[in-house]
Design an enzyme around this catalytic site. Sequence first.
Site, PDB file in Angstrom:
ATOM      1  N   GLU A 287       0.807  -1.220   0.000  1.00 41.20           N
ATOM      2  CA  GLU A 287       0.000   0.000   0.000  1.00 41.20           C
ATOM      3  C   GLU A 287       0.837   1.265   0.000  1.00 41.20           C
ATOM      4  O   GLU A 287       0.373   2.333  -0.377  1.00 41.20           O
ATOM      5  CB  GLU A 287      -0.965  -0.001   1.207  1.00 41.20           C
ATOM      6  CG  GLU A 287      -0.319   0.215   2.563  1.00 41.20           C
ATOM      7  CD  GLU A 287       0.186  -1.086   3.186  1.00 41.20           C
ATOM      8  OE1 GLU A 287       0.483  -1.095   4.383  1.00 41.20           O
ATOM      9  OE2 GLU A 287       0.294  -2.090   2.462  1.00 41.20           O
ATOM     10  N   ASP A 329      23.476  15.789 -31.052  1.00 42.36           N
ATOM     11  CA  ASP A 329      24.233  16.545 -32.055  1.00 42.36           C
ATOM     12  C   ASP A 329      25.578  16.894 -31.426  1.00 42.36           C
ATOM     13  O   ASP A 329      25.786  16.693 -30.229  1.00 42.36           O
ATOM     14  CB  ASP A 329      23.449  17.811 -32.435  1.00 42.36           C
ATOM     15  CG  ASP A 329      23.944  18.422 -33.742  1.00 42.36           C
ATOM     16  OD1 ASP A 329      24.989  17.966 -34.262  1.00 42.36           O
ATOM     17  OD2 ASP A 329      23.293  19.356 -34.232  1.00 42.36           O
ATOM     18  N   ASP A 592      18.014  20.689 -29.243  1.00 40.76           N
ATOM     19  CA  ASP A 592      17.516  22.011 -28.844  1.00 40.76           C
ATOM     20  C   ASP A 592      16.958  22.828 -30.003  1.00 40.76           C
ATOM     21  O   ASP A 592      16.615  23.990 -29.836  1.00 40.76           O
ATOM     22  CB  ASP A 592      18.627  22.816 -28.163  1.00 40.76           C
ATOM     23  CG  ASP A 592      19.827  23.062 -29.086  1.00 40.76           C
ATOM     24  OD1 ASP A 592      19.824  22.553 -30.231  1.00 40.76           O
ATOM     25  OD2 ASP A 592      20.768  23.775 -28.669  1.00 40.76           O
ATOM     26  N   ASP A 596      14.429  19.096 -33.985  1.00 44.82           N
ATOM     27  CA  ASP A 596      14.593  18.008 -33.024  1.00 44.82           C
ATOM     28  C   ASP A 596      13.295  17.557 -32.377  1.00 44.82           C
ATOM     29  O   ASP A 596      13.287  16.579 -31.624  1.00 44.82           O
ATOM     30  CB  ASP A 596      15.568  18.438 -31.910  1.00 44.82           C
ATOM     31  CG  ASP A 596      16.983  18.621 -32.423  1.00 44.82           C
ATOM     32  OD1 ASP A 596      17.430  17.754 -33.198  1.00 44.82           O
ATOM     33  OD2 ASP A 596      17.634  19.614 -32.072  1.00 44.82           O
ATOM     34  N   ASN A 660       7.192 -13.154   6.443  1.00 41.80           N
ATOM     35  CA  ASN A 660       6.468 -13.081   7.717  1.00 41.80           C
ATOM     36  C   ASN A 660       4.977 -13.339   7.532  1.00 41.80           C
ATOM     37  O   ASN A 660       4.341 -14.032   8.336  1.00 41.80           O
ATOM     38  CB  ASN A 660       6.681 -11.710   8.366  1.00 41.80           C
ATOM     39  CG  ASN A 660       8.008 -11.628   9.093  1.00 41.80           C
ATOM     40  OD1 ASN A 660       8.553 -12.635   9.522  1.00 41.80           O
ATOM     41  ND2 ASN A 660       8.550 -10.431   9.226  1.00 41.80           N
ATOM     42  N   ASN A 685       2.170  -3.950  10.757  1.00 41.60           N
ATOM     43  CA  ASN A 685       2.260  -3.423   9.400  1.00 41.60           C
ATOM     44  C   ASN A 685       2.484  -1.916   9.404  1.00 41.60           C
ATOM     45  O   ASN A 685       3.287  -1.381   8.626  1.00 41.60           O
ATOM     46  CB  ASN A 685       0.976  -3.759   8.644  1.00 41.60           C
ATOM     47  CG  ASN A 685       1.035  -3.320   7.202  1.00 41.60           C
ATOM     48  OD1 ASN A 685       1.888  -3.759   6.448  1.00 41.60           O
ATOM     49  ND2 ASN A 685       0.132  -2.420   6.811  1.00 41.60           N
ATOM     50  N   ASP A 689       5.691   0.019   7.931  1.00 42.23           N
ATOM     51  CA  ASP A 689       5.563   1.077   6.936  1.00 42.23           C
ATOM     52  C   ASP A 689       6.273   2.346   7.387  1.00 42.23           C
ATOM     53  O   ASP A 689       6.931   3.033   6.595  1.00 42.23           O
ATOM     54  CB  ASP A 689       4.092   1.384   6.669  1.00 42.23           C
ATOM     55  CG  ASP A 689       3.423   0.323   5.800  1.00 42.23           C
ATOM     56  OD1 ASP A 689       4.152  -0.491   5.207  1.00 42.23           O
ATOM     57  OD2 ASP A 689       2.191   0.319   5.723  1.00 42.23           O
TER      58      ASP A 689
END
Length: 845
Positions: A287, A329, A592, A596, A660, A685, A689
């Site tokens: 999540e 180039d 540039d 291009d 786990n 959890n 996190d």
Amino acid sequence: MPDPVSPFWSESLASLTSKFGSGADGLSDAEAAVRLLRDGPNVLHQARKQSFLRLFVSRFKNPLVLLLIAAGAISAATGDVTSSVIVIVMALLSVTLDAVQEYRAGEAADRLRLSVAIRVTVRRSGATRELAARDLVVGDVILLSAGSLVPADGRLLEAKDCFVNQALLTGEPYPVEKHAEPSPAAQGSMTEATGAAFMGTNVLSGTAVMMVCRTGARTALGEIGKSLEVEPPPTAFETGTKNFGFLIIRLAVVMVAFVILVNTARHRPLLESFLFAVALAVGLTPELLPMVISVTLSQGALRMAARKVIVKRLAAIHDLGSMDVLCTDKTGTLTEARIRLEQHLDHLGRDSAKVLQLAYLNSWFETGLKGPLDEAILRHEEVDVAGWTKIDEVPFDFERRRVSVLVAGPRGERMLVVKGALEDVLRLSSHTDDAGSPGEIDAAARRALLDRFEALSRQGFRVLGIAWKQVPAESAHVVVSDETGLVFTGFAAFEDPPKVSAAPALAALARSGVTVKVVTGDNELVTRHICESLGIPVTNVLTGPDLDALSDPGLDARAGDTTLFCRVNPAQKNRVILALKRRGHVVGYLGDGINDASSLHSADVGISVESGVDVAKAAADMILLEQDLAVLHEGVLQGRRTFGNIMKYVMMGTSSNFGNMFSMAGASLFLPFLPMKPVQVLLNNFLYDLSEVPIPMDTVDEDFMERPRRWDIKFIQRFMLVVGPVSSVFDFLTFFIMLRVFHAGEALFQTGWFVESLATQVLVIFIIRTRGNPFKSRPHRLLVVTSLTVVAVAAVLPFTGLGARMGFVPPPPLFYLILALMVGAYLAGVQAVKWWFYRAFAAGR
């Protein structure tokens, strides 16, 4: 206001000026502010800015979050208020953590994008100023010049030799000349609207003043976009993250179904079993992956901005890190872009004032985008143009590779002056400019001229041909077909020295696994000279004519081992990019110029520079504030660092965390009680996190950044299957110790495993975050502090009142001694398996 679909280009300027309340001086600031508020910004698709509240609420679309809240409500209804509160609080904390981090990441990315937004020159209240294109309103008067991207639909008030590329709207590949037409004839289509310019087109040459008549989604481009709107194809990065998410979710579904089936068969309380299964799904589901990706990419963008690379598309950071071929180039990248006119020679190789005069007249009167060669000519030596006037012009284009200017001299004589690629100018010439009478160019003379050109090119000079032709005094216009029967006058030879910083930057890119290919309009002799000066090994060379003779499969076969692509036009550049992509390369393109744009679109990552023209910057994914390969190399490394940190979270989710959760499901088979209460699983959890939040700021090993990296879902699956079971082995060892050594009941067992599982899956980050020796790879300080704090909280929690309310009991002191030994053994085991895994399966990855 006029009907958005009315053909404004067929109305008179007087009518439009009255309708829009504007004129040559433009709008007042006050009126412009009112119109901006009324009509909205000048953007095709107004991205609705997502407030924090909206982002927070959107997290509740996740079915797992809704299931948790529903389960909490059911717990409260059945009298278990404590569990209900804890479940709901855990869900809200996870959602808040995710939303806060992603919102801050989005804000940072938006600020960077605005810093390189296209700007236009606008006239308001008679004064000229720079303004973001998104702030234009109907009635604004803007100034356009060669290289400008037309930012809205409008009518031209003034135009001078203005040629516009409208291929985006009409599909017509040839430029269209535009005129200011006070009272145009009735015209029904855009292709006939020579007095109007449209959003998304770009000015190739000349200048114009335009009054804006439509903005944003009401433009012709906006109307077309509505009818053809499709989602862009997902990038490799987006596909990789989606595939990983699906992989984990499939595992979660199988495991949850297994847990519910086992607990039902053993006649355990249905609500508790359901809560446990949902908590298990939450523990398995990645999540935090969207947040980790958003924060990691935005952090990468900020680091790249500090190194003078502005990111417009966040996912392009990964593409830059994955890039293994860079097409560029040479001018400004491999050379200093300080071009000097070194020699102006006649056809016999002697200094010639006439060559300089003709070149100067051509560059002085040219109204297209003046390139560095024009600027070098005009800087070289001032030529008196008094008495000379311009009559007409055929602007430069990349097919003809030349520009022709019709001028009238002081005595009324008229001549066509042509300047361009030597091979093309010489092909169109029939005589040389000898004193007295022009000499005819026969095969021997042509060969001698080409030999002189090649000799100059081998010395590193870029050479243009200069020619002219006398025309009748009454000639008022010139077209491409007039560029024949020219009198060849001589050579203009320019020097652009190799850039001092280019050689070490090229070497650094090569060490990082990036092959540089030069794709240029220059001839192969000059380009080879520059490459040899910089130590670039040249394997093969393909020219524009060579490309024309090759089919796509033929080009695919040769593109990979070719270093130089010379004398190529924009379409040929694009073919080279596509051929390299078909061969499986991740291709970057650095450009540039006007020519291009298509290659920038086609490349996996398009890169332009701050000094580039609008159309190139609009097409690019990234903007370099300095046109330097060293800056680009820094960007490549940052891209790999960003991807490396994302992969740390992915590898964590597929190893210890998965192990786990697998152990938890397996324990349901033989334990007479749940291995962990649902609220304990959720807390586990959440704390896990929390420990992962600093990953975006972590350092990445140098050896990881030595070569391009890409998503490889098969590699991730293999890692999960090899490393994940190590966690499960130690989990089951914990089960044995808790049951046989401590003779644990339900509460002590759940407490012991909560502490052990959290300690192992948090601390293993220090093993998994590096492919090498964890003692030689220093993690970010915040990652260390957060991880150790989370483990300490887990160890202390059973001794607190909150822990007691969650079903924990204080373990005996011996437990912590055994835990320390087990965690040490577990980390050593993971390191050993990881060491073997990377040597067995990770070659080249």
